[in-house]
Scaffold this active site. Sequence first.
Site, mmCIF file in Angstrom:
data_model
loop_
_atom_site.group_PDB
_atom_site.id
_atom_site.type_symbol
_atom_site.label_atom_id
_atom_site.label_comp_id
_atom_site.label_asym_id
_atom_site.label_seq_id
_atom_site.Cartn_x
_atom_site.Cartn_y
_atom_site.Cartn_z
ATOM 1 N N ASP A 1 -41.836 -5.831 -0.327
ATOM 2 C CA ASP A 1 -42.759 -6.799 -0.940
ATOM 3 C C ASP A 1 -42.150 -7.858 -1.642
ATOM 4 O O ASP A 1 -43.021 -8.694 -2.335
ATOM 5 C CB ASP A 1 -43.739 -5.795 -1.900
ATOM 6 C CG ASP A 1 -42.995 -5.221 -2.882
ATOM 7 O OD1 ASP A 1 -41.954 -5.318 -3.282
ATOM 8 O OD2 ASP A 1 -43.713 -4.322 -3.591
ATOM 9 N N TYR B 1 -32.647 -4.299 -1.848
ATOM 10 C CA TYR B 1 -33.159 -5.529 -1.215
ATOM 11 C C TYR B 1 -32.403 -5.789 -0.079
ATOM 12 O O TYR B 1 -31.334 -5.659 -0.168
ATOM 13 C CB TYR B 1 -33.285 -6.807 -2.031
ATOM 14 C CG TYR B 1 -34.511 -6.576 -3.279
ATOM 15 C CD1 TYR B 1 -33.938 -5.452 -4.261
ATOM 16 C CD2 TYR B 1 -35.748 -7.236 -3.168
ATOM 17 C CE1 TYR B 1 -34.905 -5.450 -5.214
ATOM 18 C CE2 TYR B 1 -36.454 -6.858 -4.391
ATOM 19 C CZ TYR B 1 -36.202 -6.112 -5.184
ATOM 20 O OH TYR B 1 -37.092 -5.850 -6.343
ATOM 21 N N HIS C 1 -46.089 -4.741 -5.790
ATOM 22 C CA HIS C 1 -44.978 -5.496 -6.858
ATOM 23 C C HIS C 1 -45.922 -5.748 -8.179
ATOM 24 O O HIS C 1 -45.656 -6.903 -8.705
ATOM 25 C CB HIS C 1 -44.307 -6.774 -6.053
ATOM 26 C CG HIS C 1 -42.793 -6.617 -6.547
ATOM 27 N ND1 HIS C 1 -41.865 -6.141 -6.017
ATOM 28 C CD2 HIS C 1 -42.163 -7.456 -7.513
ATOM 29 C CE1 HIS C 1 -40.675 -6.262 -6.372
ATOM 30 N NE2 HIS C 1 -41.000 -7.081 -7.394
#
Lengths: 294, 294, 294, 294
Positions: free
Chosen positions: B71, B43, B190
Amino acid sequence: METKLQQGQQKNLILFIVCHLWEIILLEEVSNISSGPKLFQLYVHKDRSISDNLIDRSRRSGFDAMCLTVDTLVAGNREKDHRTGFTTPPKLTLQSLMSFAMRPGWVFNYLTGKKFELSNVKKKTDKGTNISKSVIEYINEQYDPAMGWKDAEYCAKKWNGPFALKGVMSVEDAKKAIDIGCTAIMVSNHGGRQLDGSRSPFDQIKAISDAVGDKLEIILDGGVRRGTHVLKALAAGAKACSFGKMFLFSLAAGGQEGVEHLLENMRDEINRNMVLMGCKNLKELNSSKLIYRK
Amino acid sequence: METKLQQGQQKNLILFIVCHLWEIILLEEVSNISSGPKLFQLYVHKDRSISDNLIDRSRRSGFDAMCLTVDTLVAGNREKDHRTGFTTPPKLTLQSLMSFAMRPGWVFNYLTGKKFELSNVKKKTDKGTNISKSVIEYINEQYDPAMGWKDAEYCAKKWNGPFALKGVMSVEDAKKAIDIGCTAIMVSNHGGRQLDGSRSPFDQIKAISDAVGDKLEIILDGGVRRGTHVLKALAAGAKACSFGKMFLFSLAAGGQEGVEHLLENMRDEINRNMVLMGCKNLKELNSSKLIYRK
Amino acid sequence: METKLQQGQQKNLILFIVCHLWEIILLEEVSNISSGPKLFQLYVHKDRSISDNLIDRSRRSGFDAMCLTVDTLVAGNREKDHRTGFTTPPKLTLQSLMSFAMRPGWVFNYLTGKKFELSNVKKKTDKGTNISKSVIEYINEQYDPAMGWKDAEYCAKKWNGPFALKGVMSVEDAKKAIDIGCTAIMVSNHGGRQLDGSRSPFDQIKAISDAVGDKLEIILDGGVRRGTHVLKALAAGAKACSFGKMFLFSLAAGGQEGVEHLLENMRDEINRNMVLMGCKNLKELNSSKLIYRK
Amino acid sequence: METKLQQGQQKNLILFIVCHLWEIILLEEVSNISSGPKLFQLYVHKDRSISDNLIDRSRRSGFDAMCLTVDTLVAGNREKDHRTGFTTPPKLTLQSLMSFAMRPGWVFNYLTGKKFELSNVKKKTDKGTNISKSVIEYINEQYDPAMGWKDAEYCAKKWNGPFALKGVMSVEDAKKAIDIGCTAIMVSNHGGRQLDGSRSPFDQIKAISDAVGDKLEIILDGGVRRGTHVLKALAAGAKACSFGKMFLFSLAAGGQEGVEHLLENMRDEINRNMVLMGCKNLKELNSSKLIYRK
C-alpha cells in the site's frame, strides 16, 4: 432517596422497582410505604446463598415480580466517572467538592440523610458495606461473571412467579428466556453505560416482538424521556417501558415534587399524543404507526 | 524508540512488527531483546538485492513471519505534513521549533537518543541514510511503483514461511494472494494516509472473510483504538488486529510505561466486553453479534 | 484572463474550452495562441443568426468540437450574488469596494487589463456589449428558454463534427442526445448555481454510463477539485472531466503560475493514485473500484 | 392582519383560506374584500351547533370549499411557546416586552389594529372571546378530541361540495377519506407543532398519491418555503401546496408589500425552475423527475 421515589410512584400507581444495590431501606420495609406493584431487581452473586436469601425475602415481603439482571456481570468501564471522580458512595475529590459547592441542597441531603450502605446484603458479606468500597468494586468482587443460563433457570424456578430477564438484546436470547421459564424480558443495554457500541434497546424491540411477542412480555429499558418514546416502544411491540435516569434526574432537581411532576408530564404526553396519532386504544397503537428511517 | 516498544511488548507476549524503515537497531539485534513472536515488514526495492538481503537476514535472525507492504509503492501526498513541516527525520522550522519548545521531554529524548538512520540498508544504498533525506524521498526513490504480483510471489517463495501481504482491500486481491502462496493478508489502507477516499479496512473485513476466510488469515490494520474495535474485527472475520498510531501515541505520551498501560487497557477491555457480549469463547464471537448500520 | 488560462493549458495539452460569454478575445484569435484541442461552448440565441454565425466562425477558426449548453436557458437565481452585489462585469458597491480594497492586485489587473465586452457577438447585438449590462440580463434577454430538441439537432447537424450537449442529467435525455446526433454529453448542473436541489453530476454518471456509455462519450462537469475526483469519475464511466471554478480560483490566486501549478497538481495526483489503487491502465479503472455509500 | 393577507392574495389569484380561529373579521365580510376562491377551515366543536352554524354561514357567504381539521383535536404541547411565553392573544411578560421593544413597528400595529377576538364564534360561546383566554385553552375546551370518522362524514355531507380533510398522513386514512365523501385531503402535520416525531408531510405524498391520487386531490401542507418545494410536491403527486408560516413571516416583516413580494418570488421560482428542469407543462413534472436520498 427511594422513599421519595416511592411517594411519587404511589400517586401514579406505576411499577416500583427495587434494586438491592441502590436501596437504603430493607426489602421488608418497602411494602409498608408502597401499596403499588413491586419488582425486585436481582443480580447473581458468586455466593449463591446471597441470591437465595434475597429471593426468599422478596417473596415474604410481598414483591409481585422478580427481575434478574444479566447486563452487569462485570462493571462497565465508565470513563466519564473516572474523569469526574464519581463513585457510589461518593468520594471527595477537588473536582467533586467544587461540584458539591455549586449545589448546596444536594450536599445537605447527603449529609443529613440516611447513611448509604447495602442494607440488604450486609449480614451476608462485609464487602460493599464499608463506606470506602465503591459499587463498582462490589460488582466485580461479588457478582458472578461466569453466570449462565442454568443459573438464570435456577432463579426463575426458585421464584416461581412473574420473572423477567433484564439485558436481553437479541431474538436468540429471548427464545432461550422462554425456554428457561421467563414470563418477560427487559430489553436493555443498562443505560448505554456497560458495553461500548451496543445497540439502542429500541432498535431491537420490533425484531424480538415479531419473533416472540406472543410468548412473553417485552419491557423496553433505556432512552425513555418523553411520552412519544413510550408510544413508539408500544407500537414496536413492547408491553411497558422502564426508566432510571429520568427518575433520578427529576429527583435530584426537584425532590418528591420533581418526580411527581415527571410522572404527570409522562401521563399528559401519552394521552395527548394518543389522540394526535388517532389511536383510540392500545390495539390501534401497532407497528403500522411506525416508519423507520432508512 | 523501538527498544521501549519492545519492552512493553515483552510483558504482553504480543506480535512484534519490525519495519526496516523505522528501525534504529539492526535486524540481528532484535532477537536479543525480544523473545516474543517477530514479523518483519518488507518493502520491494527497485534494487532487488536489497529485498533479498533483508529476507535472508530476517530468516537468520529468527523472525517468525514476513509481511510485504503493497500500500506504499509511492508515498501518499500527506498534505497535513506539508502544512506542519513534518518530515522523518524532523527538519527544524519555526513552527516545529515552537512545537518542540512546548514539549521539552520529547526534544530531550531526540537529542540524547540514538541517531536516526536506516541501519538495515545503509550498506546497500547511501539514499535515505543521510540525515537530510526524508523518508518520503526514500520511498519514492527506492521503492518500485511497478511492483506486481510476480514480485510478491518471488518474495513469498523466497521466504517460504508464514507470509502476509499488507494493503489488500478487496476480495479479488485476497484471492490472488492465496494463489501466490500467501498465508495471511493485512487489510489496510496504511492508516488512511495514502489514498484519498479509500475505504476503512474494517468495512472490507466481512466480505473478504466470507469469500476466503477459511483459506488464509485476515489481519485488520488501521483504526483500532479500543478493545471493542478488536472484538468487532474478530466478529467480522479477522484473526488478529495490528496497530501503529496507538503504540506511537502511547510511547510519545508516556514512554515504556505508556505502552504497557495501553496494552493492559486493551486486555482489560477485550476481557470485560467479551463477558458483556455474552461470548464465552472466540467461536461465539462471530458475525451474528454484529449489526451494520444501514 | 483567457490568455493566461491558455498559457497554462498550452503546457499541459488539455482541452481548451471557449465560452462566447466570457471571452474577451475574438474566436478567430484563439488558434493563434493555443495549438491544443479547442471546443466552442455555444448557447442558443433567440436570434438564430447569432448562433449560426458563431458556428460558422468556429469552424473557420479551427475549433475541434462544439458544445451546446442546455442548463442555462434562463439564468438561475444566484442569491449569494444578490447579497454580495456580484455582477459580470462588476458593479461598484460599498461591499465590493471593500472587497477590492483588500485585494489590490486584482483591481490592478482589472483596471489595466483588456476591457470586458462580448467581442464575439457585438456586431450582432448591442445587448450585453454595453458595460452596464450584466451577463445575467444578457442571458435572460438573448437566450431562448423555449429551446428544444429540434434546435439542438439543428446545431449538431450544422456543425457536423464532434458535438456535445452540456447539461444532460438523466438517462432519458442522454438517449435523446444520441438520437439527434450528439457524439458526447457533458453531465452538468452548471456548478450547482442554476437549479436548487438538482443532483450532483457525479451521482448520475454510473446510471448514464451503464445505459449509453458505449454510444457516446460522457464528460463529468462540476465538483472536480482533486485527482481522486477524476479517478472516481472515470471509474464510474466518464471519459473526461471538465472544471471551471478550479481554473478560475487558481487564476485569481496565482495568475498564469497558479493555473500551471493546478495542472501539475492534478497530473501528480492522478498518477500517484492510479498506482495506489493498483490500476496499471484506464481499463482497470472501472466500476469494480467504486463502492457507493448506502 | 387577514385584510392585508387578502390584498396580497387578490393580486395573485391564489386560494384564500379562512380559519375561524384566526380571523378577526366575520365570515360574511370576506367575500366583500376577496373575489378569489375561498376555503373555510373548520374544527369540530364539542357543541355541534357551533360547527353547523359555521358551515351554514360559509355556504351563504360564498365560500368555495370546506376543510375539516383533524390534526388539532387537542393542542400540541408547544414547549418553545412555554419558554418564550407566547400565547394568542399575547400576554405581556418581561421577555416578550423585551422582544416587543426591539420591534416597535409590530407593537404599533397590535395596539392600533383591530382587537383580537374570535368574531365568528362569539355569539355561540363566551370561551375564547375574552382577551385573557389563549387559543390553546380554547382548543382544549371547545374542540372534541373524541371526534371520529362519523363526525367528519356528517360535515362532508352537510357541506355537500368540495371538501378536504386536513391532517391526513397515511394511505389508510386517505382511503377512509374517500369513503366518507371527501374530494381532497391536506397532507399535514400542522407545521410540525403538534405531534413530536411525526413525519414530514412531503415524505408521505408519493405513497398516498400512488395509492389514491386518481380518486381525490392531494394538497401538501407544511414546509413550503421556495418554488422548488412546490415543484417537488407536484412531482411527488400533490395537486397544490398550502403555507401558513411563510405568509405570516412575510406579513410580519413587510406587511402587505411583504406578502406581495413573497407571492412574486414564488411565481418566479416556479416558472424559472420549470424551465431549468426541462418541464414544459405540469404533466411532465412527474415522479420520474424525483430521486429520493437513500
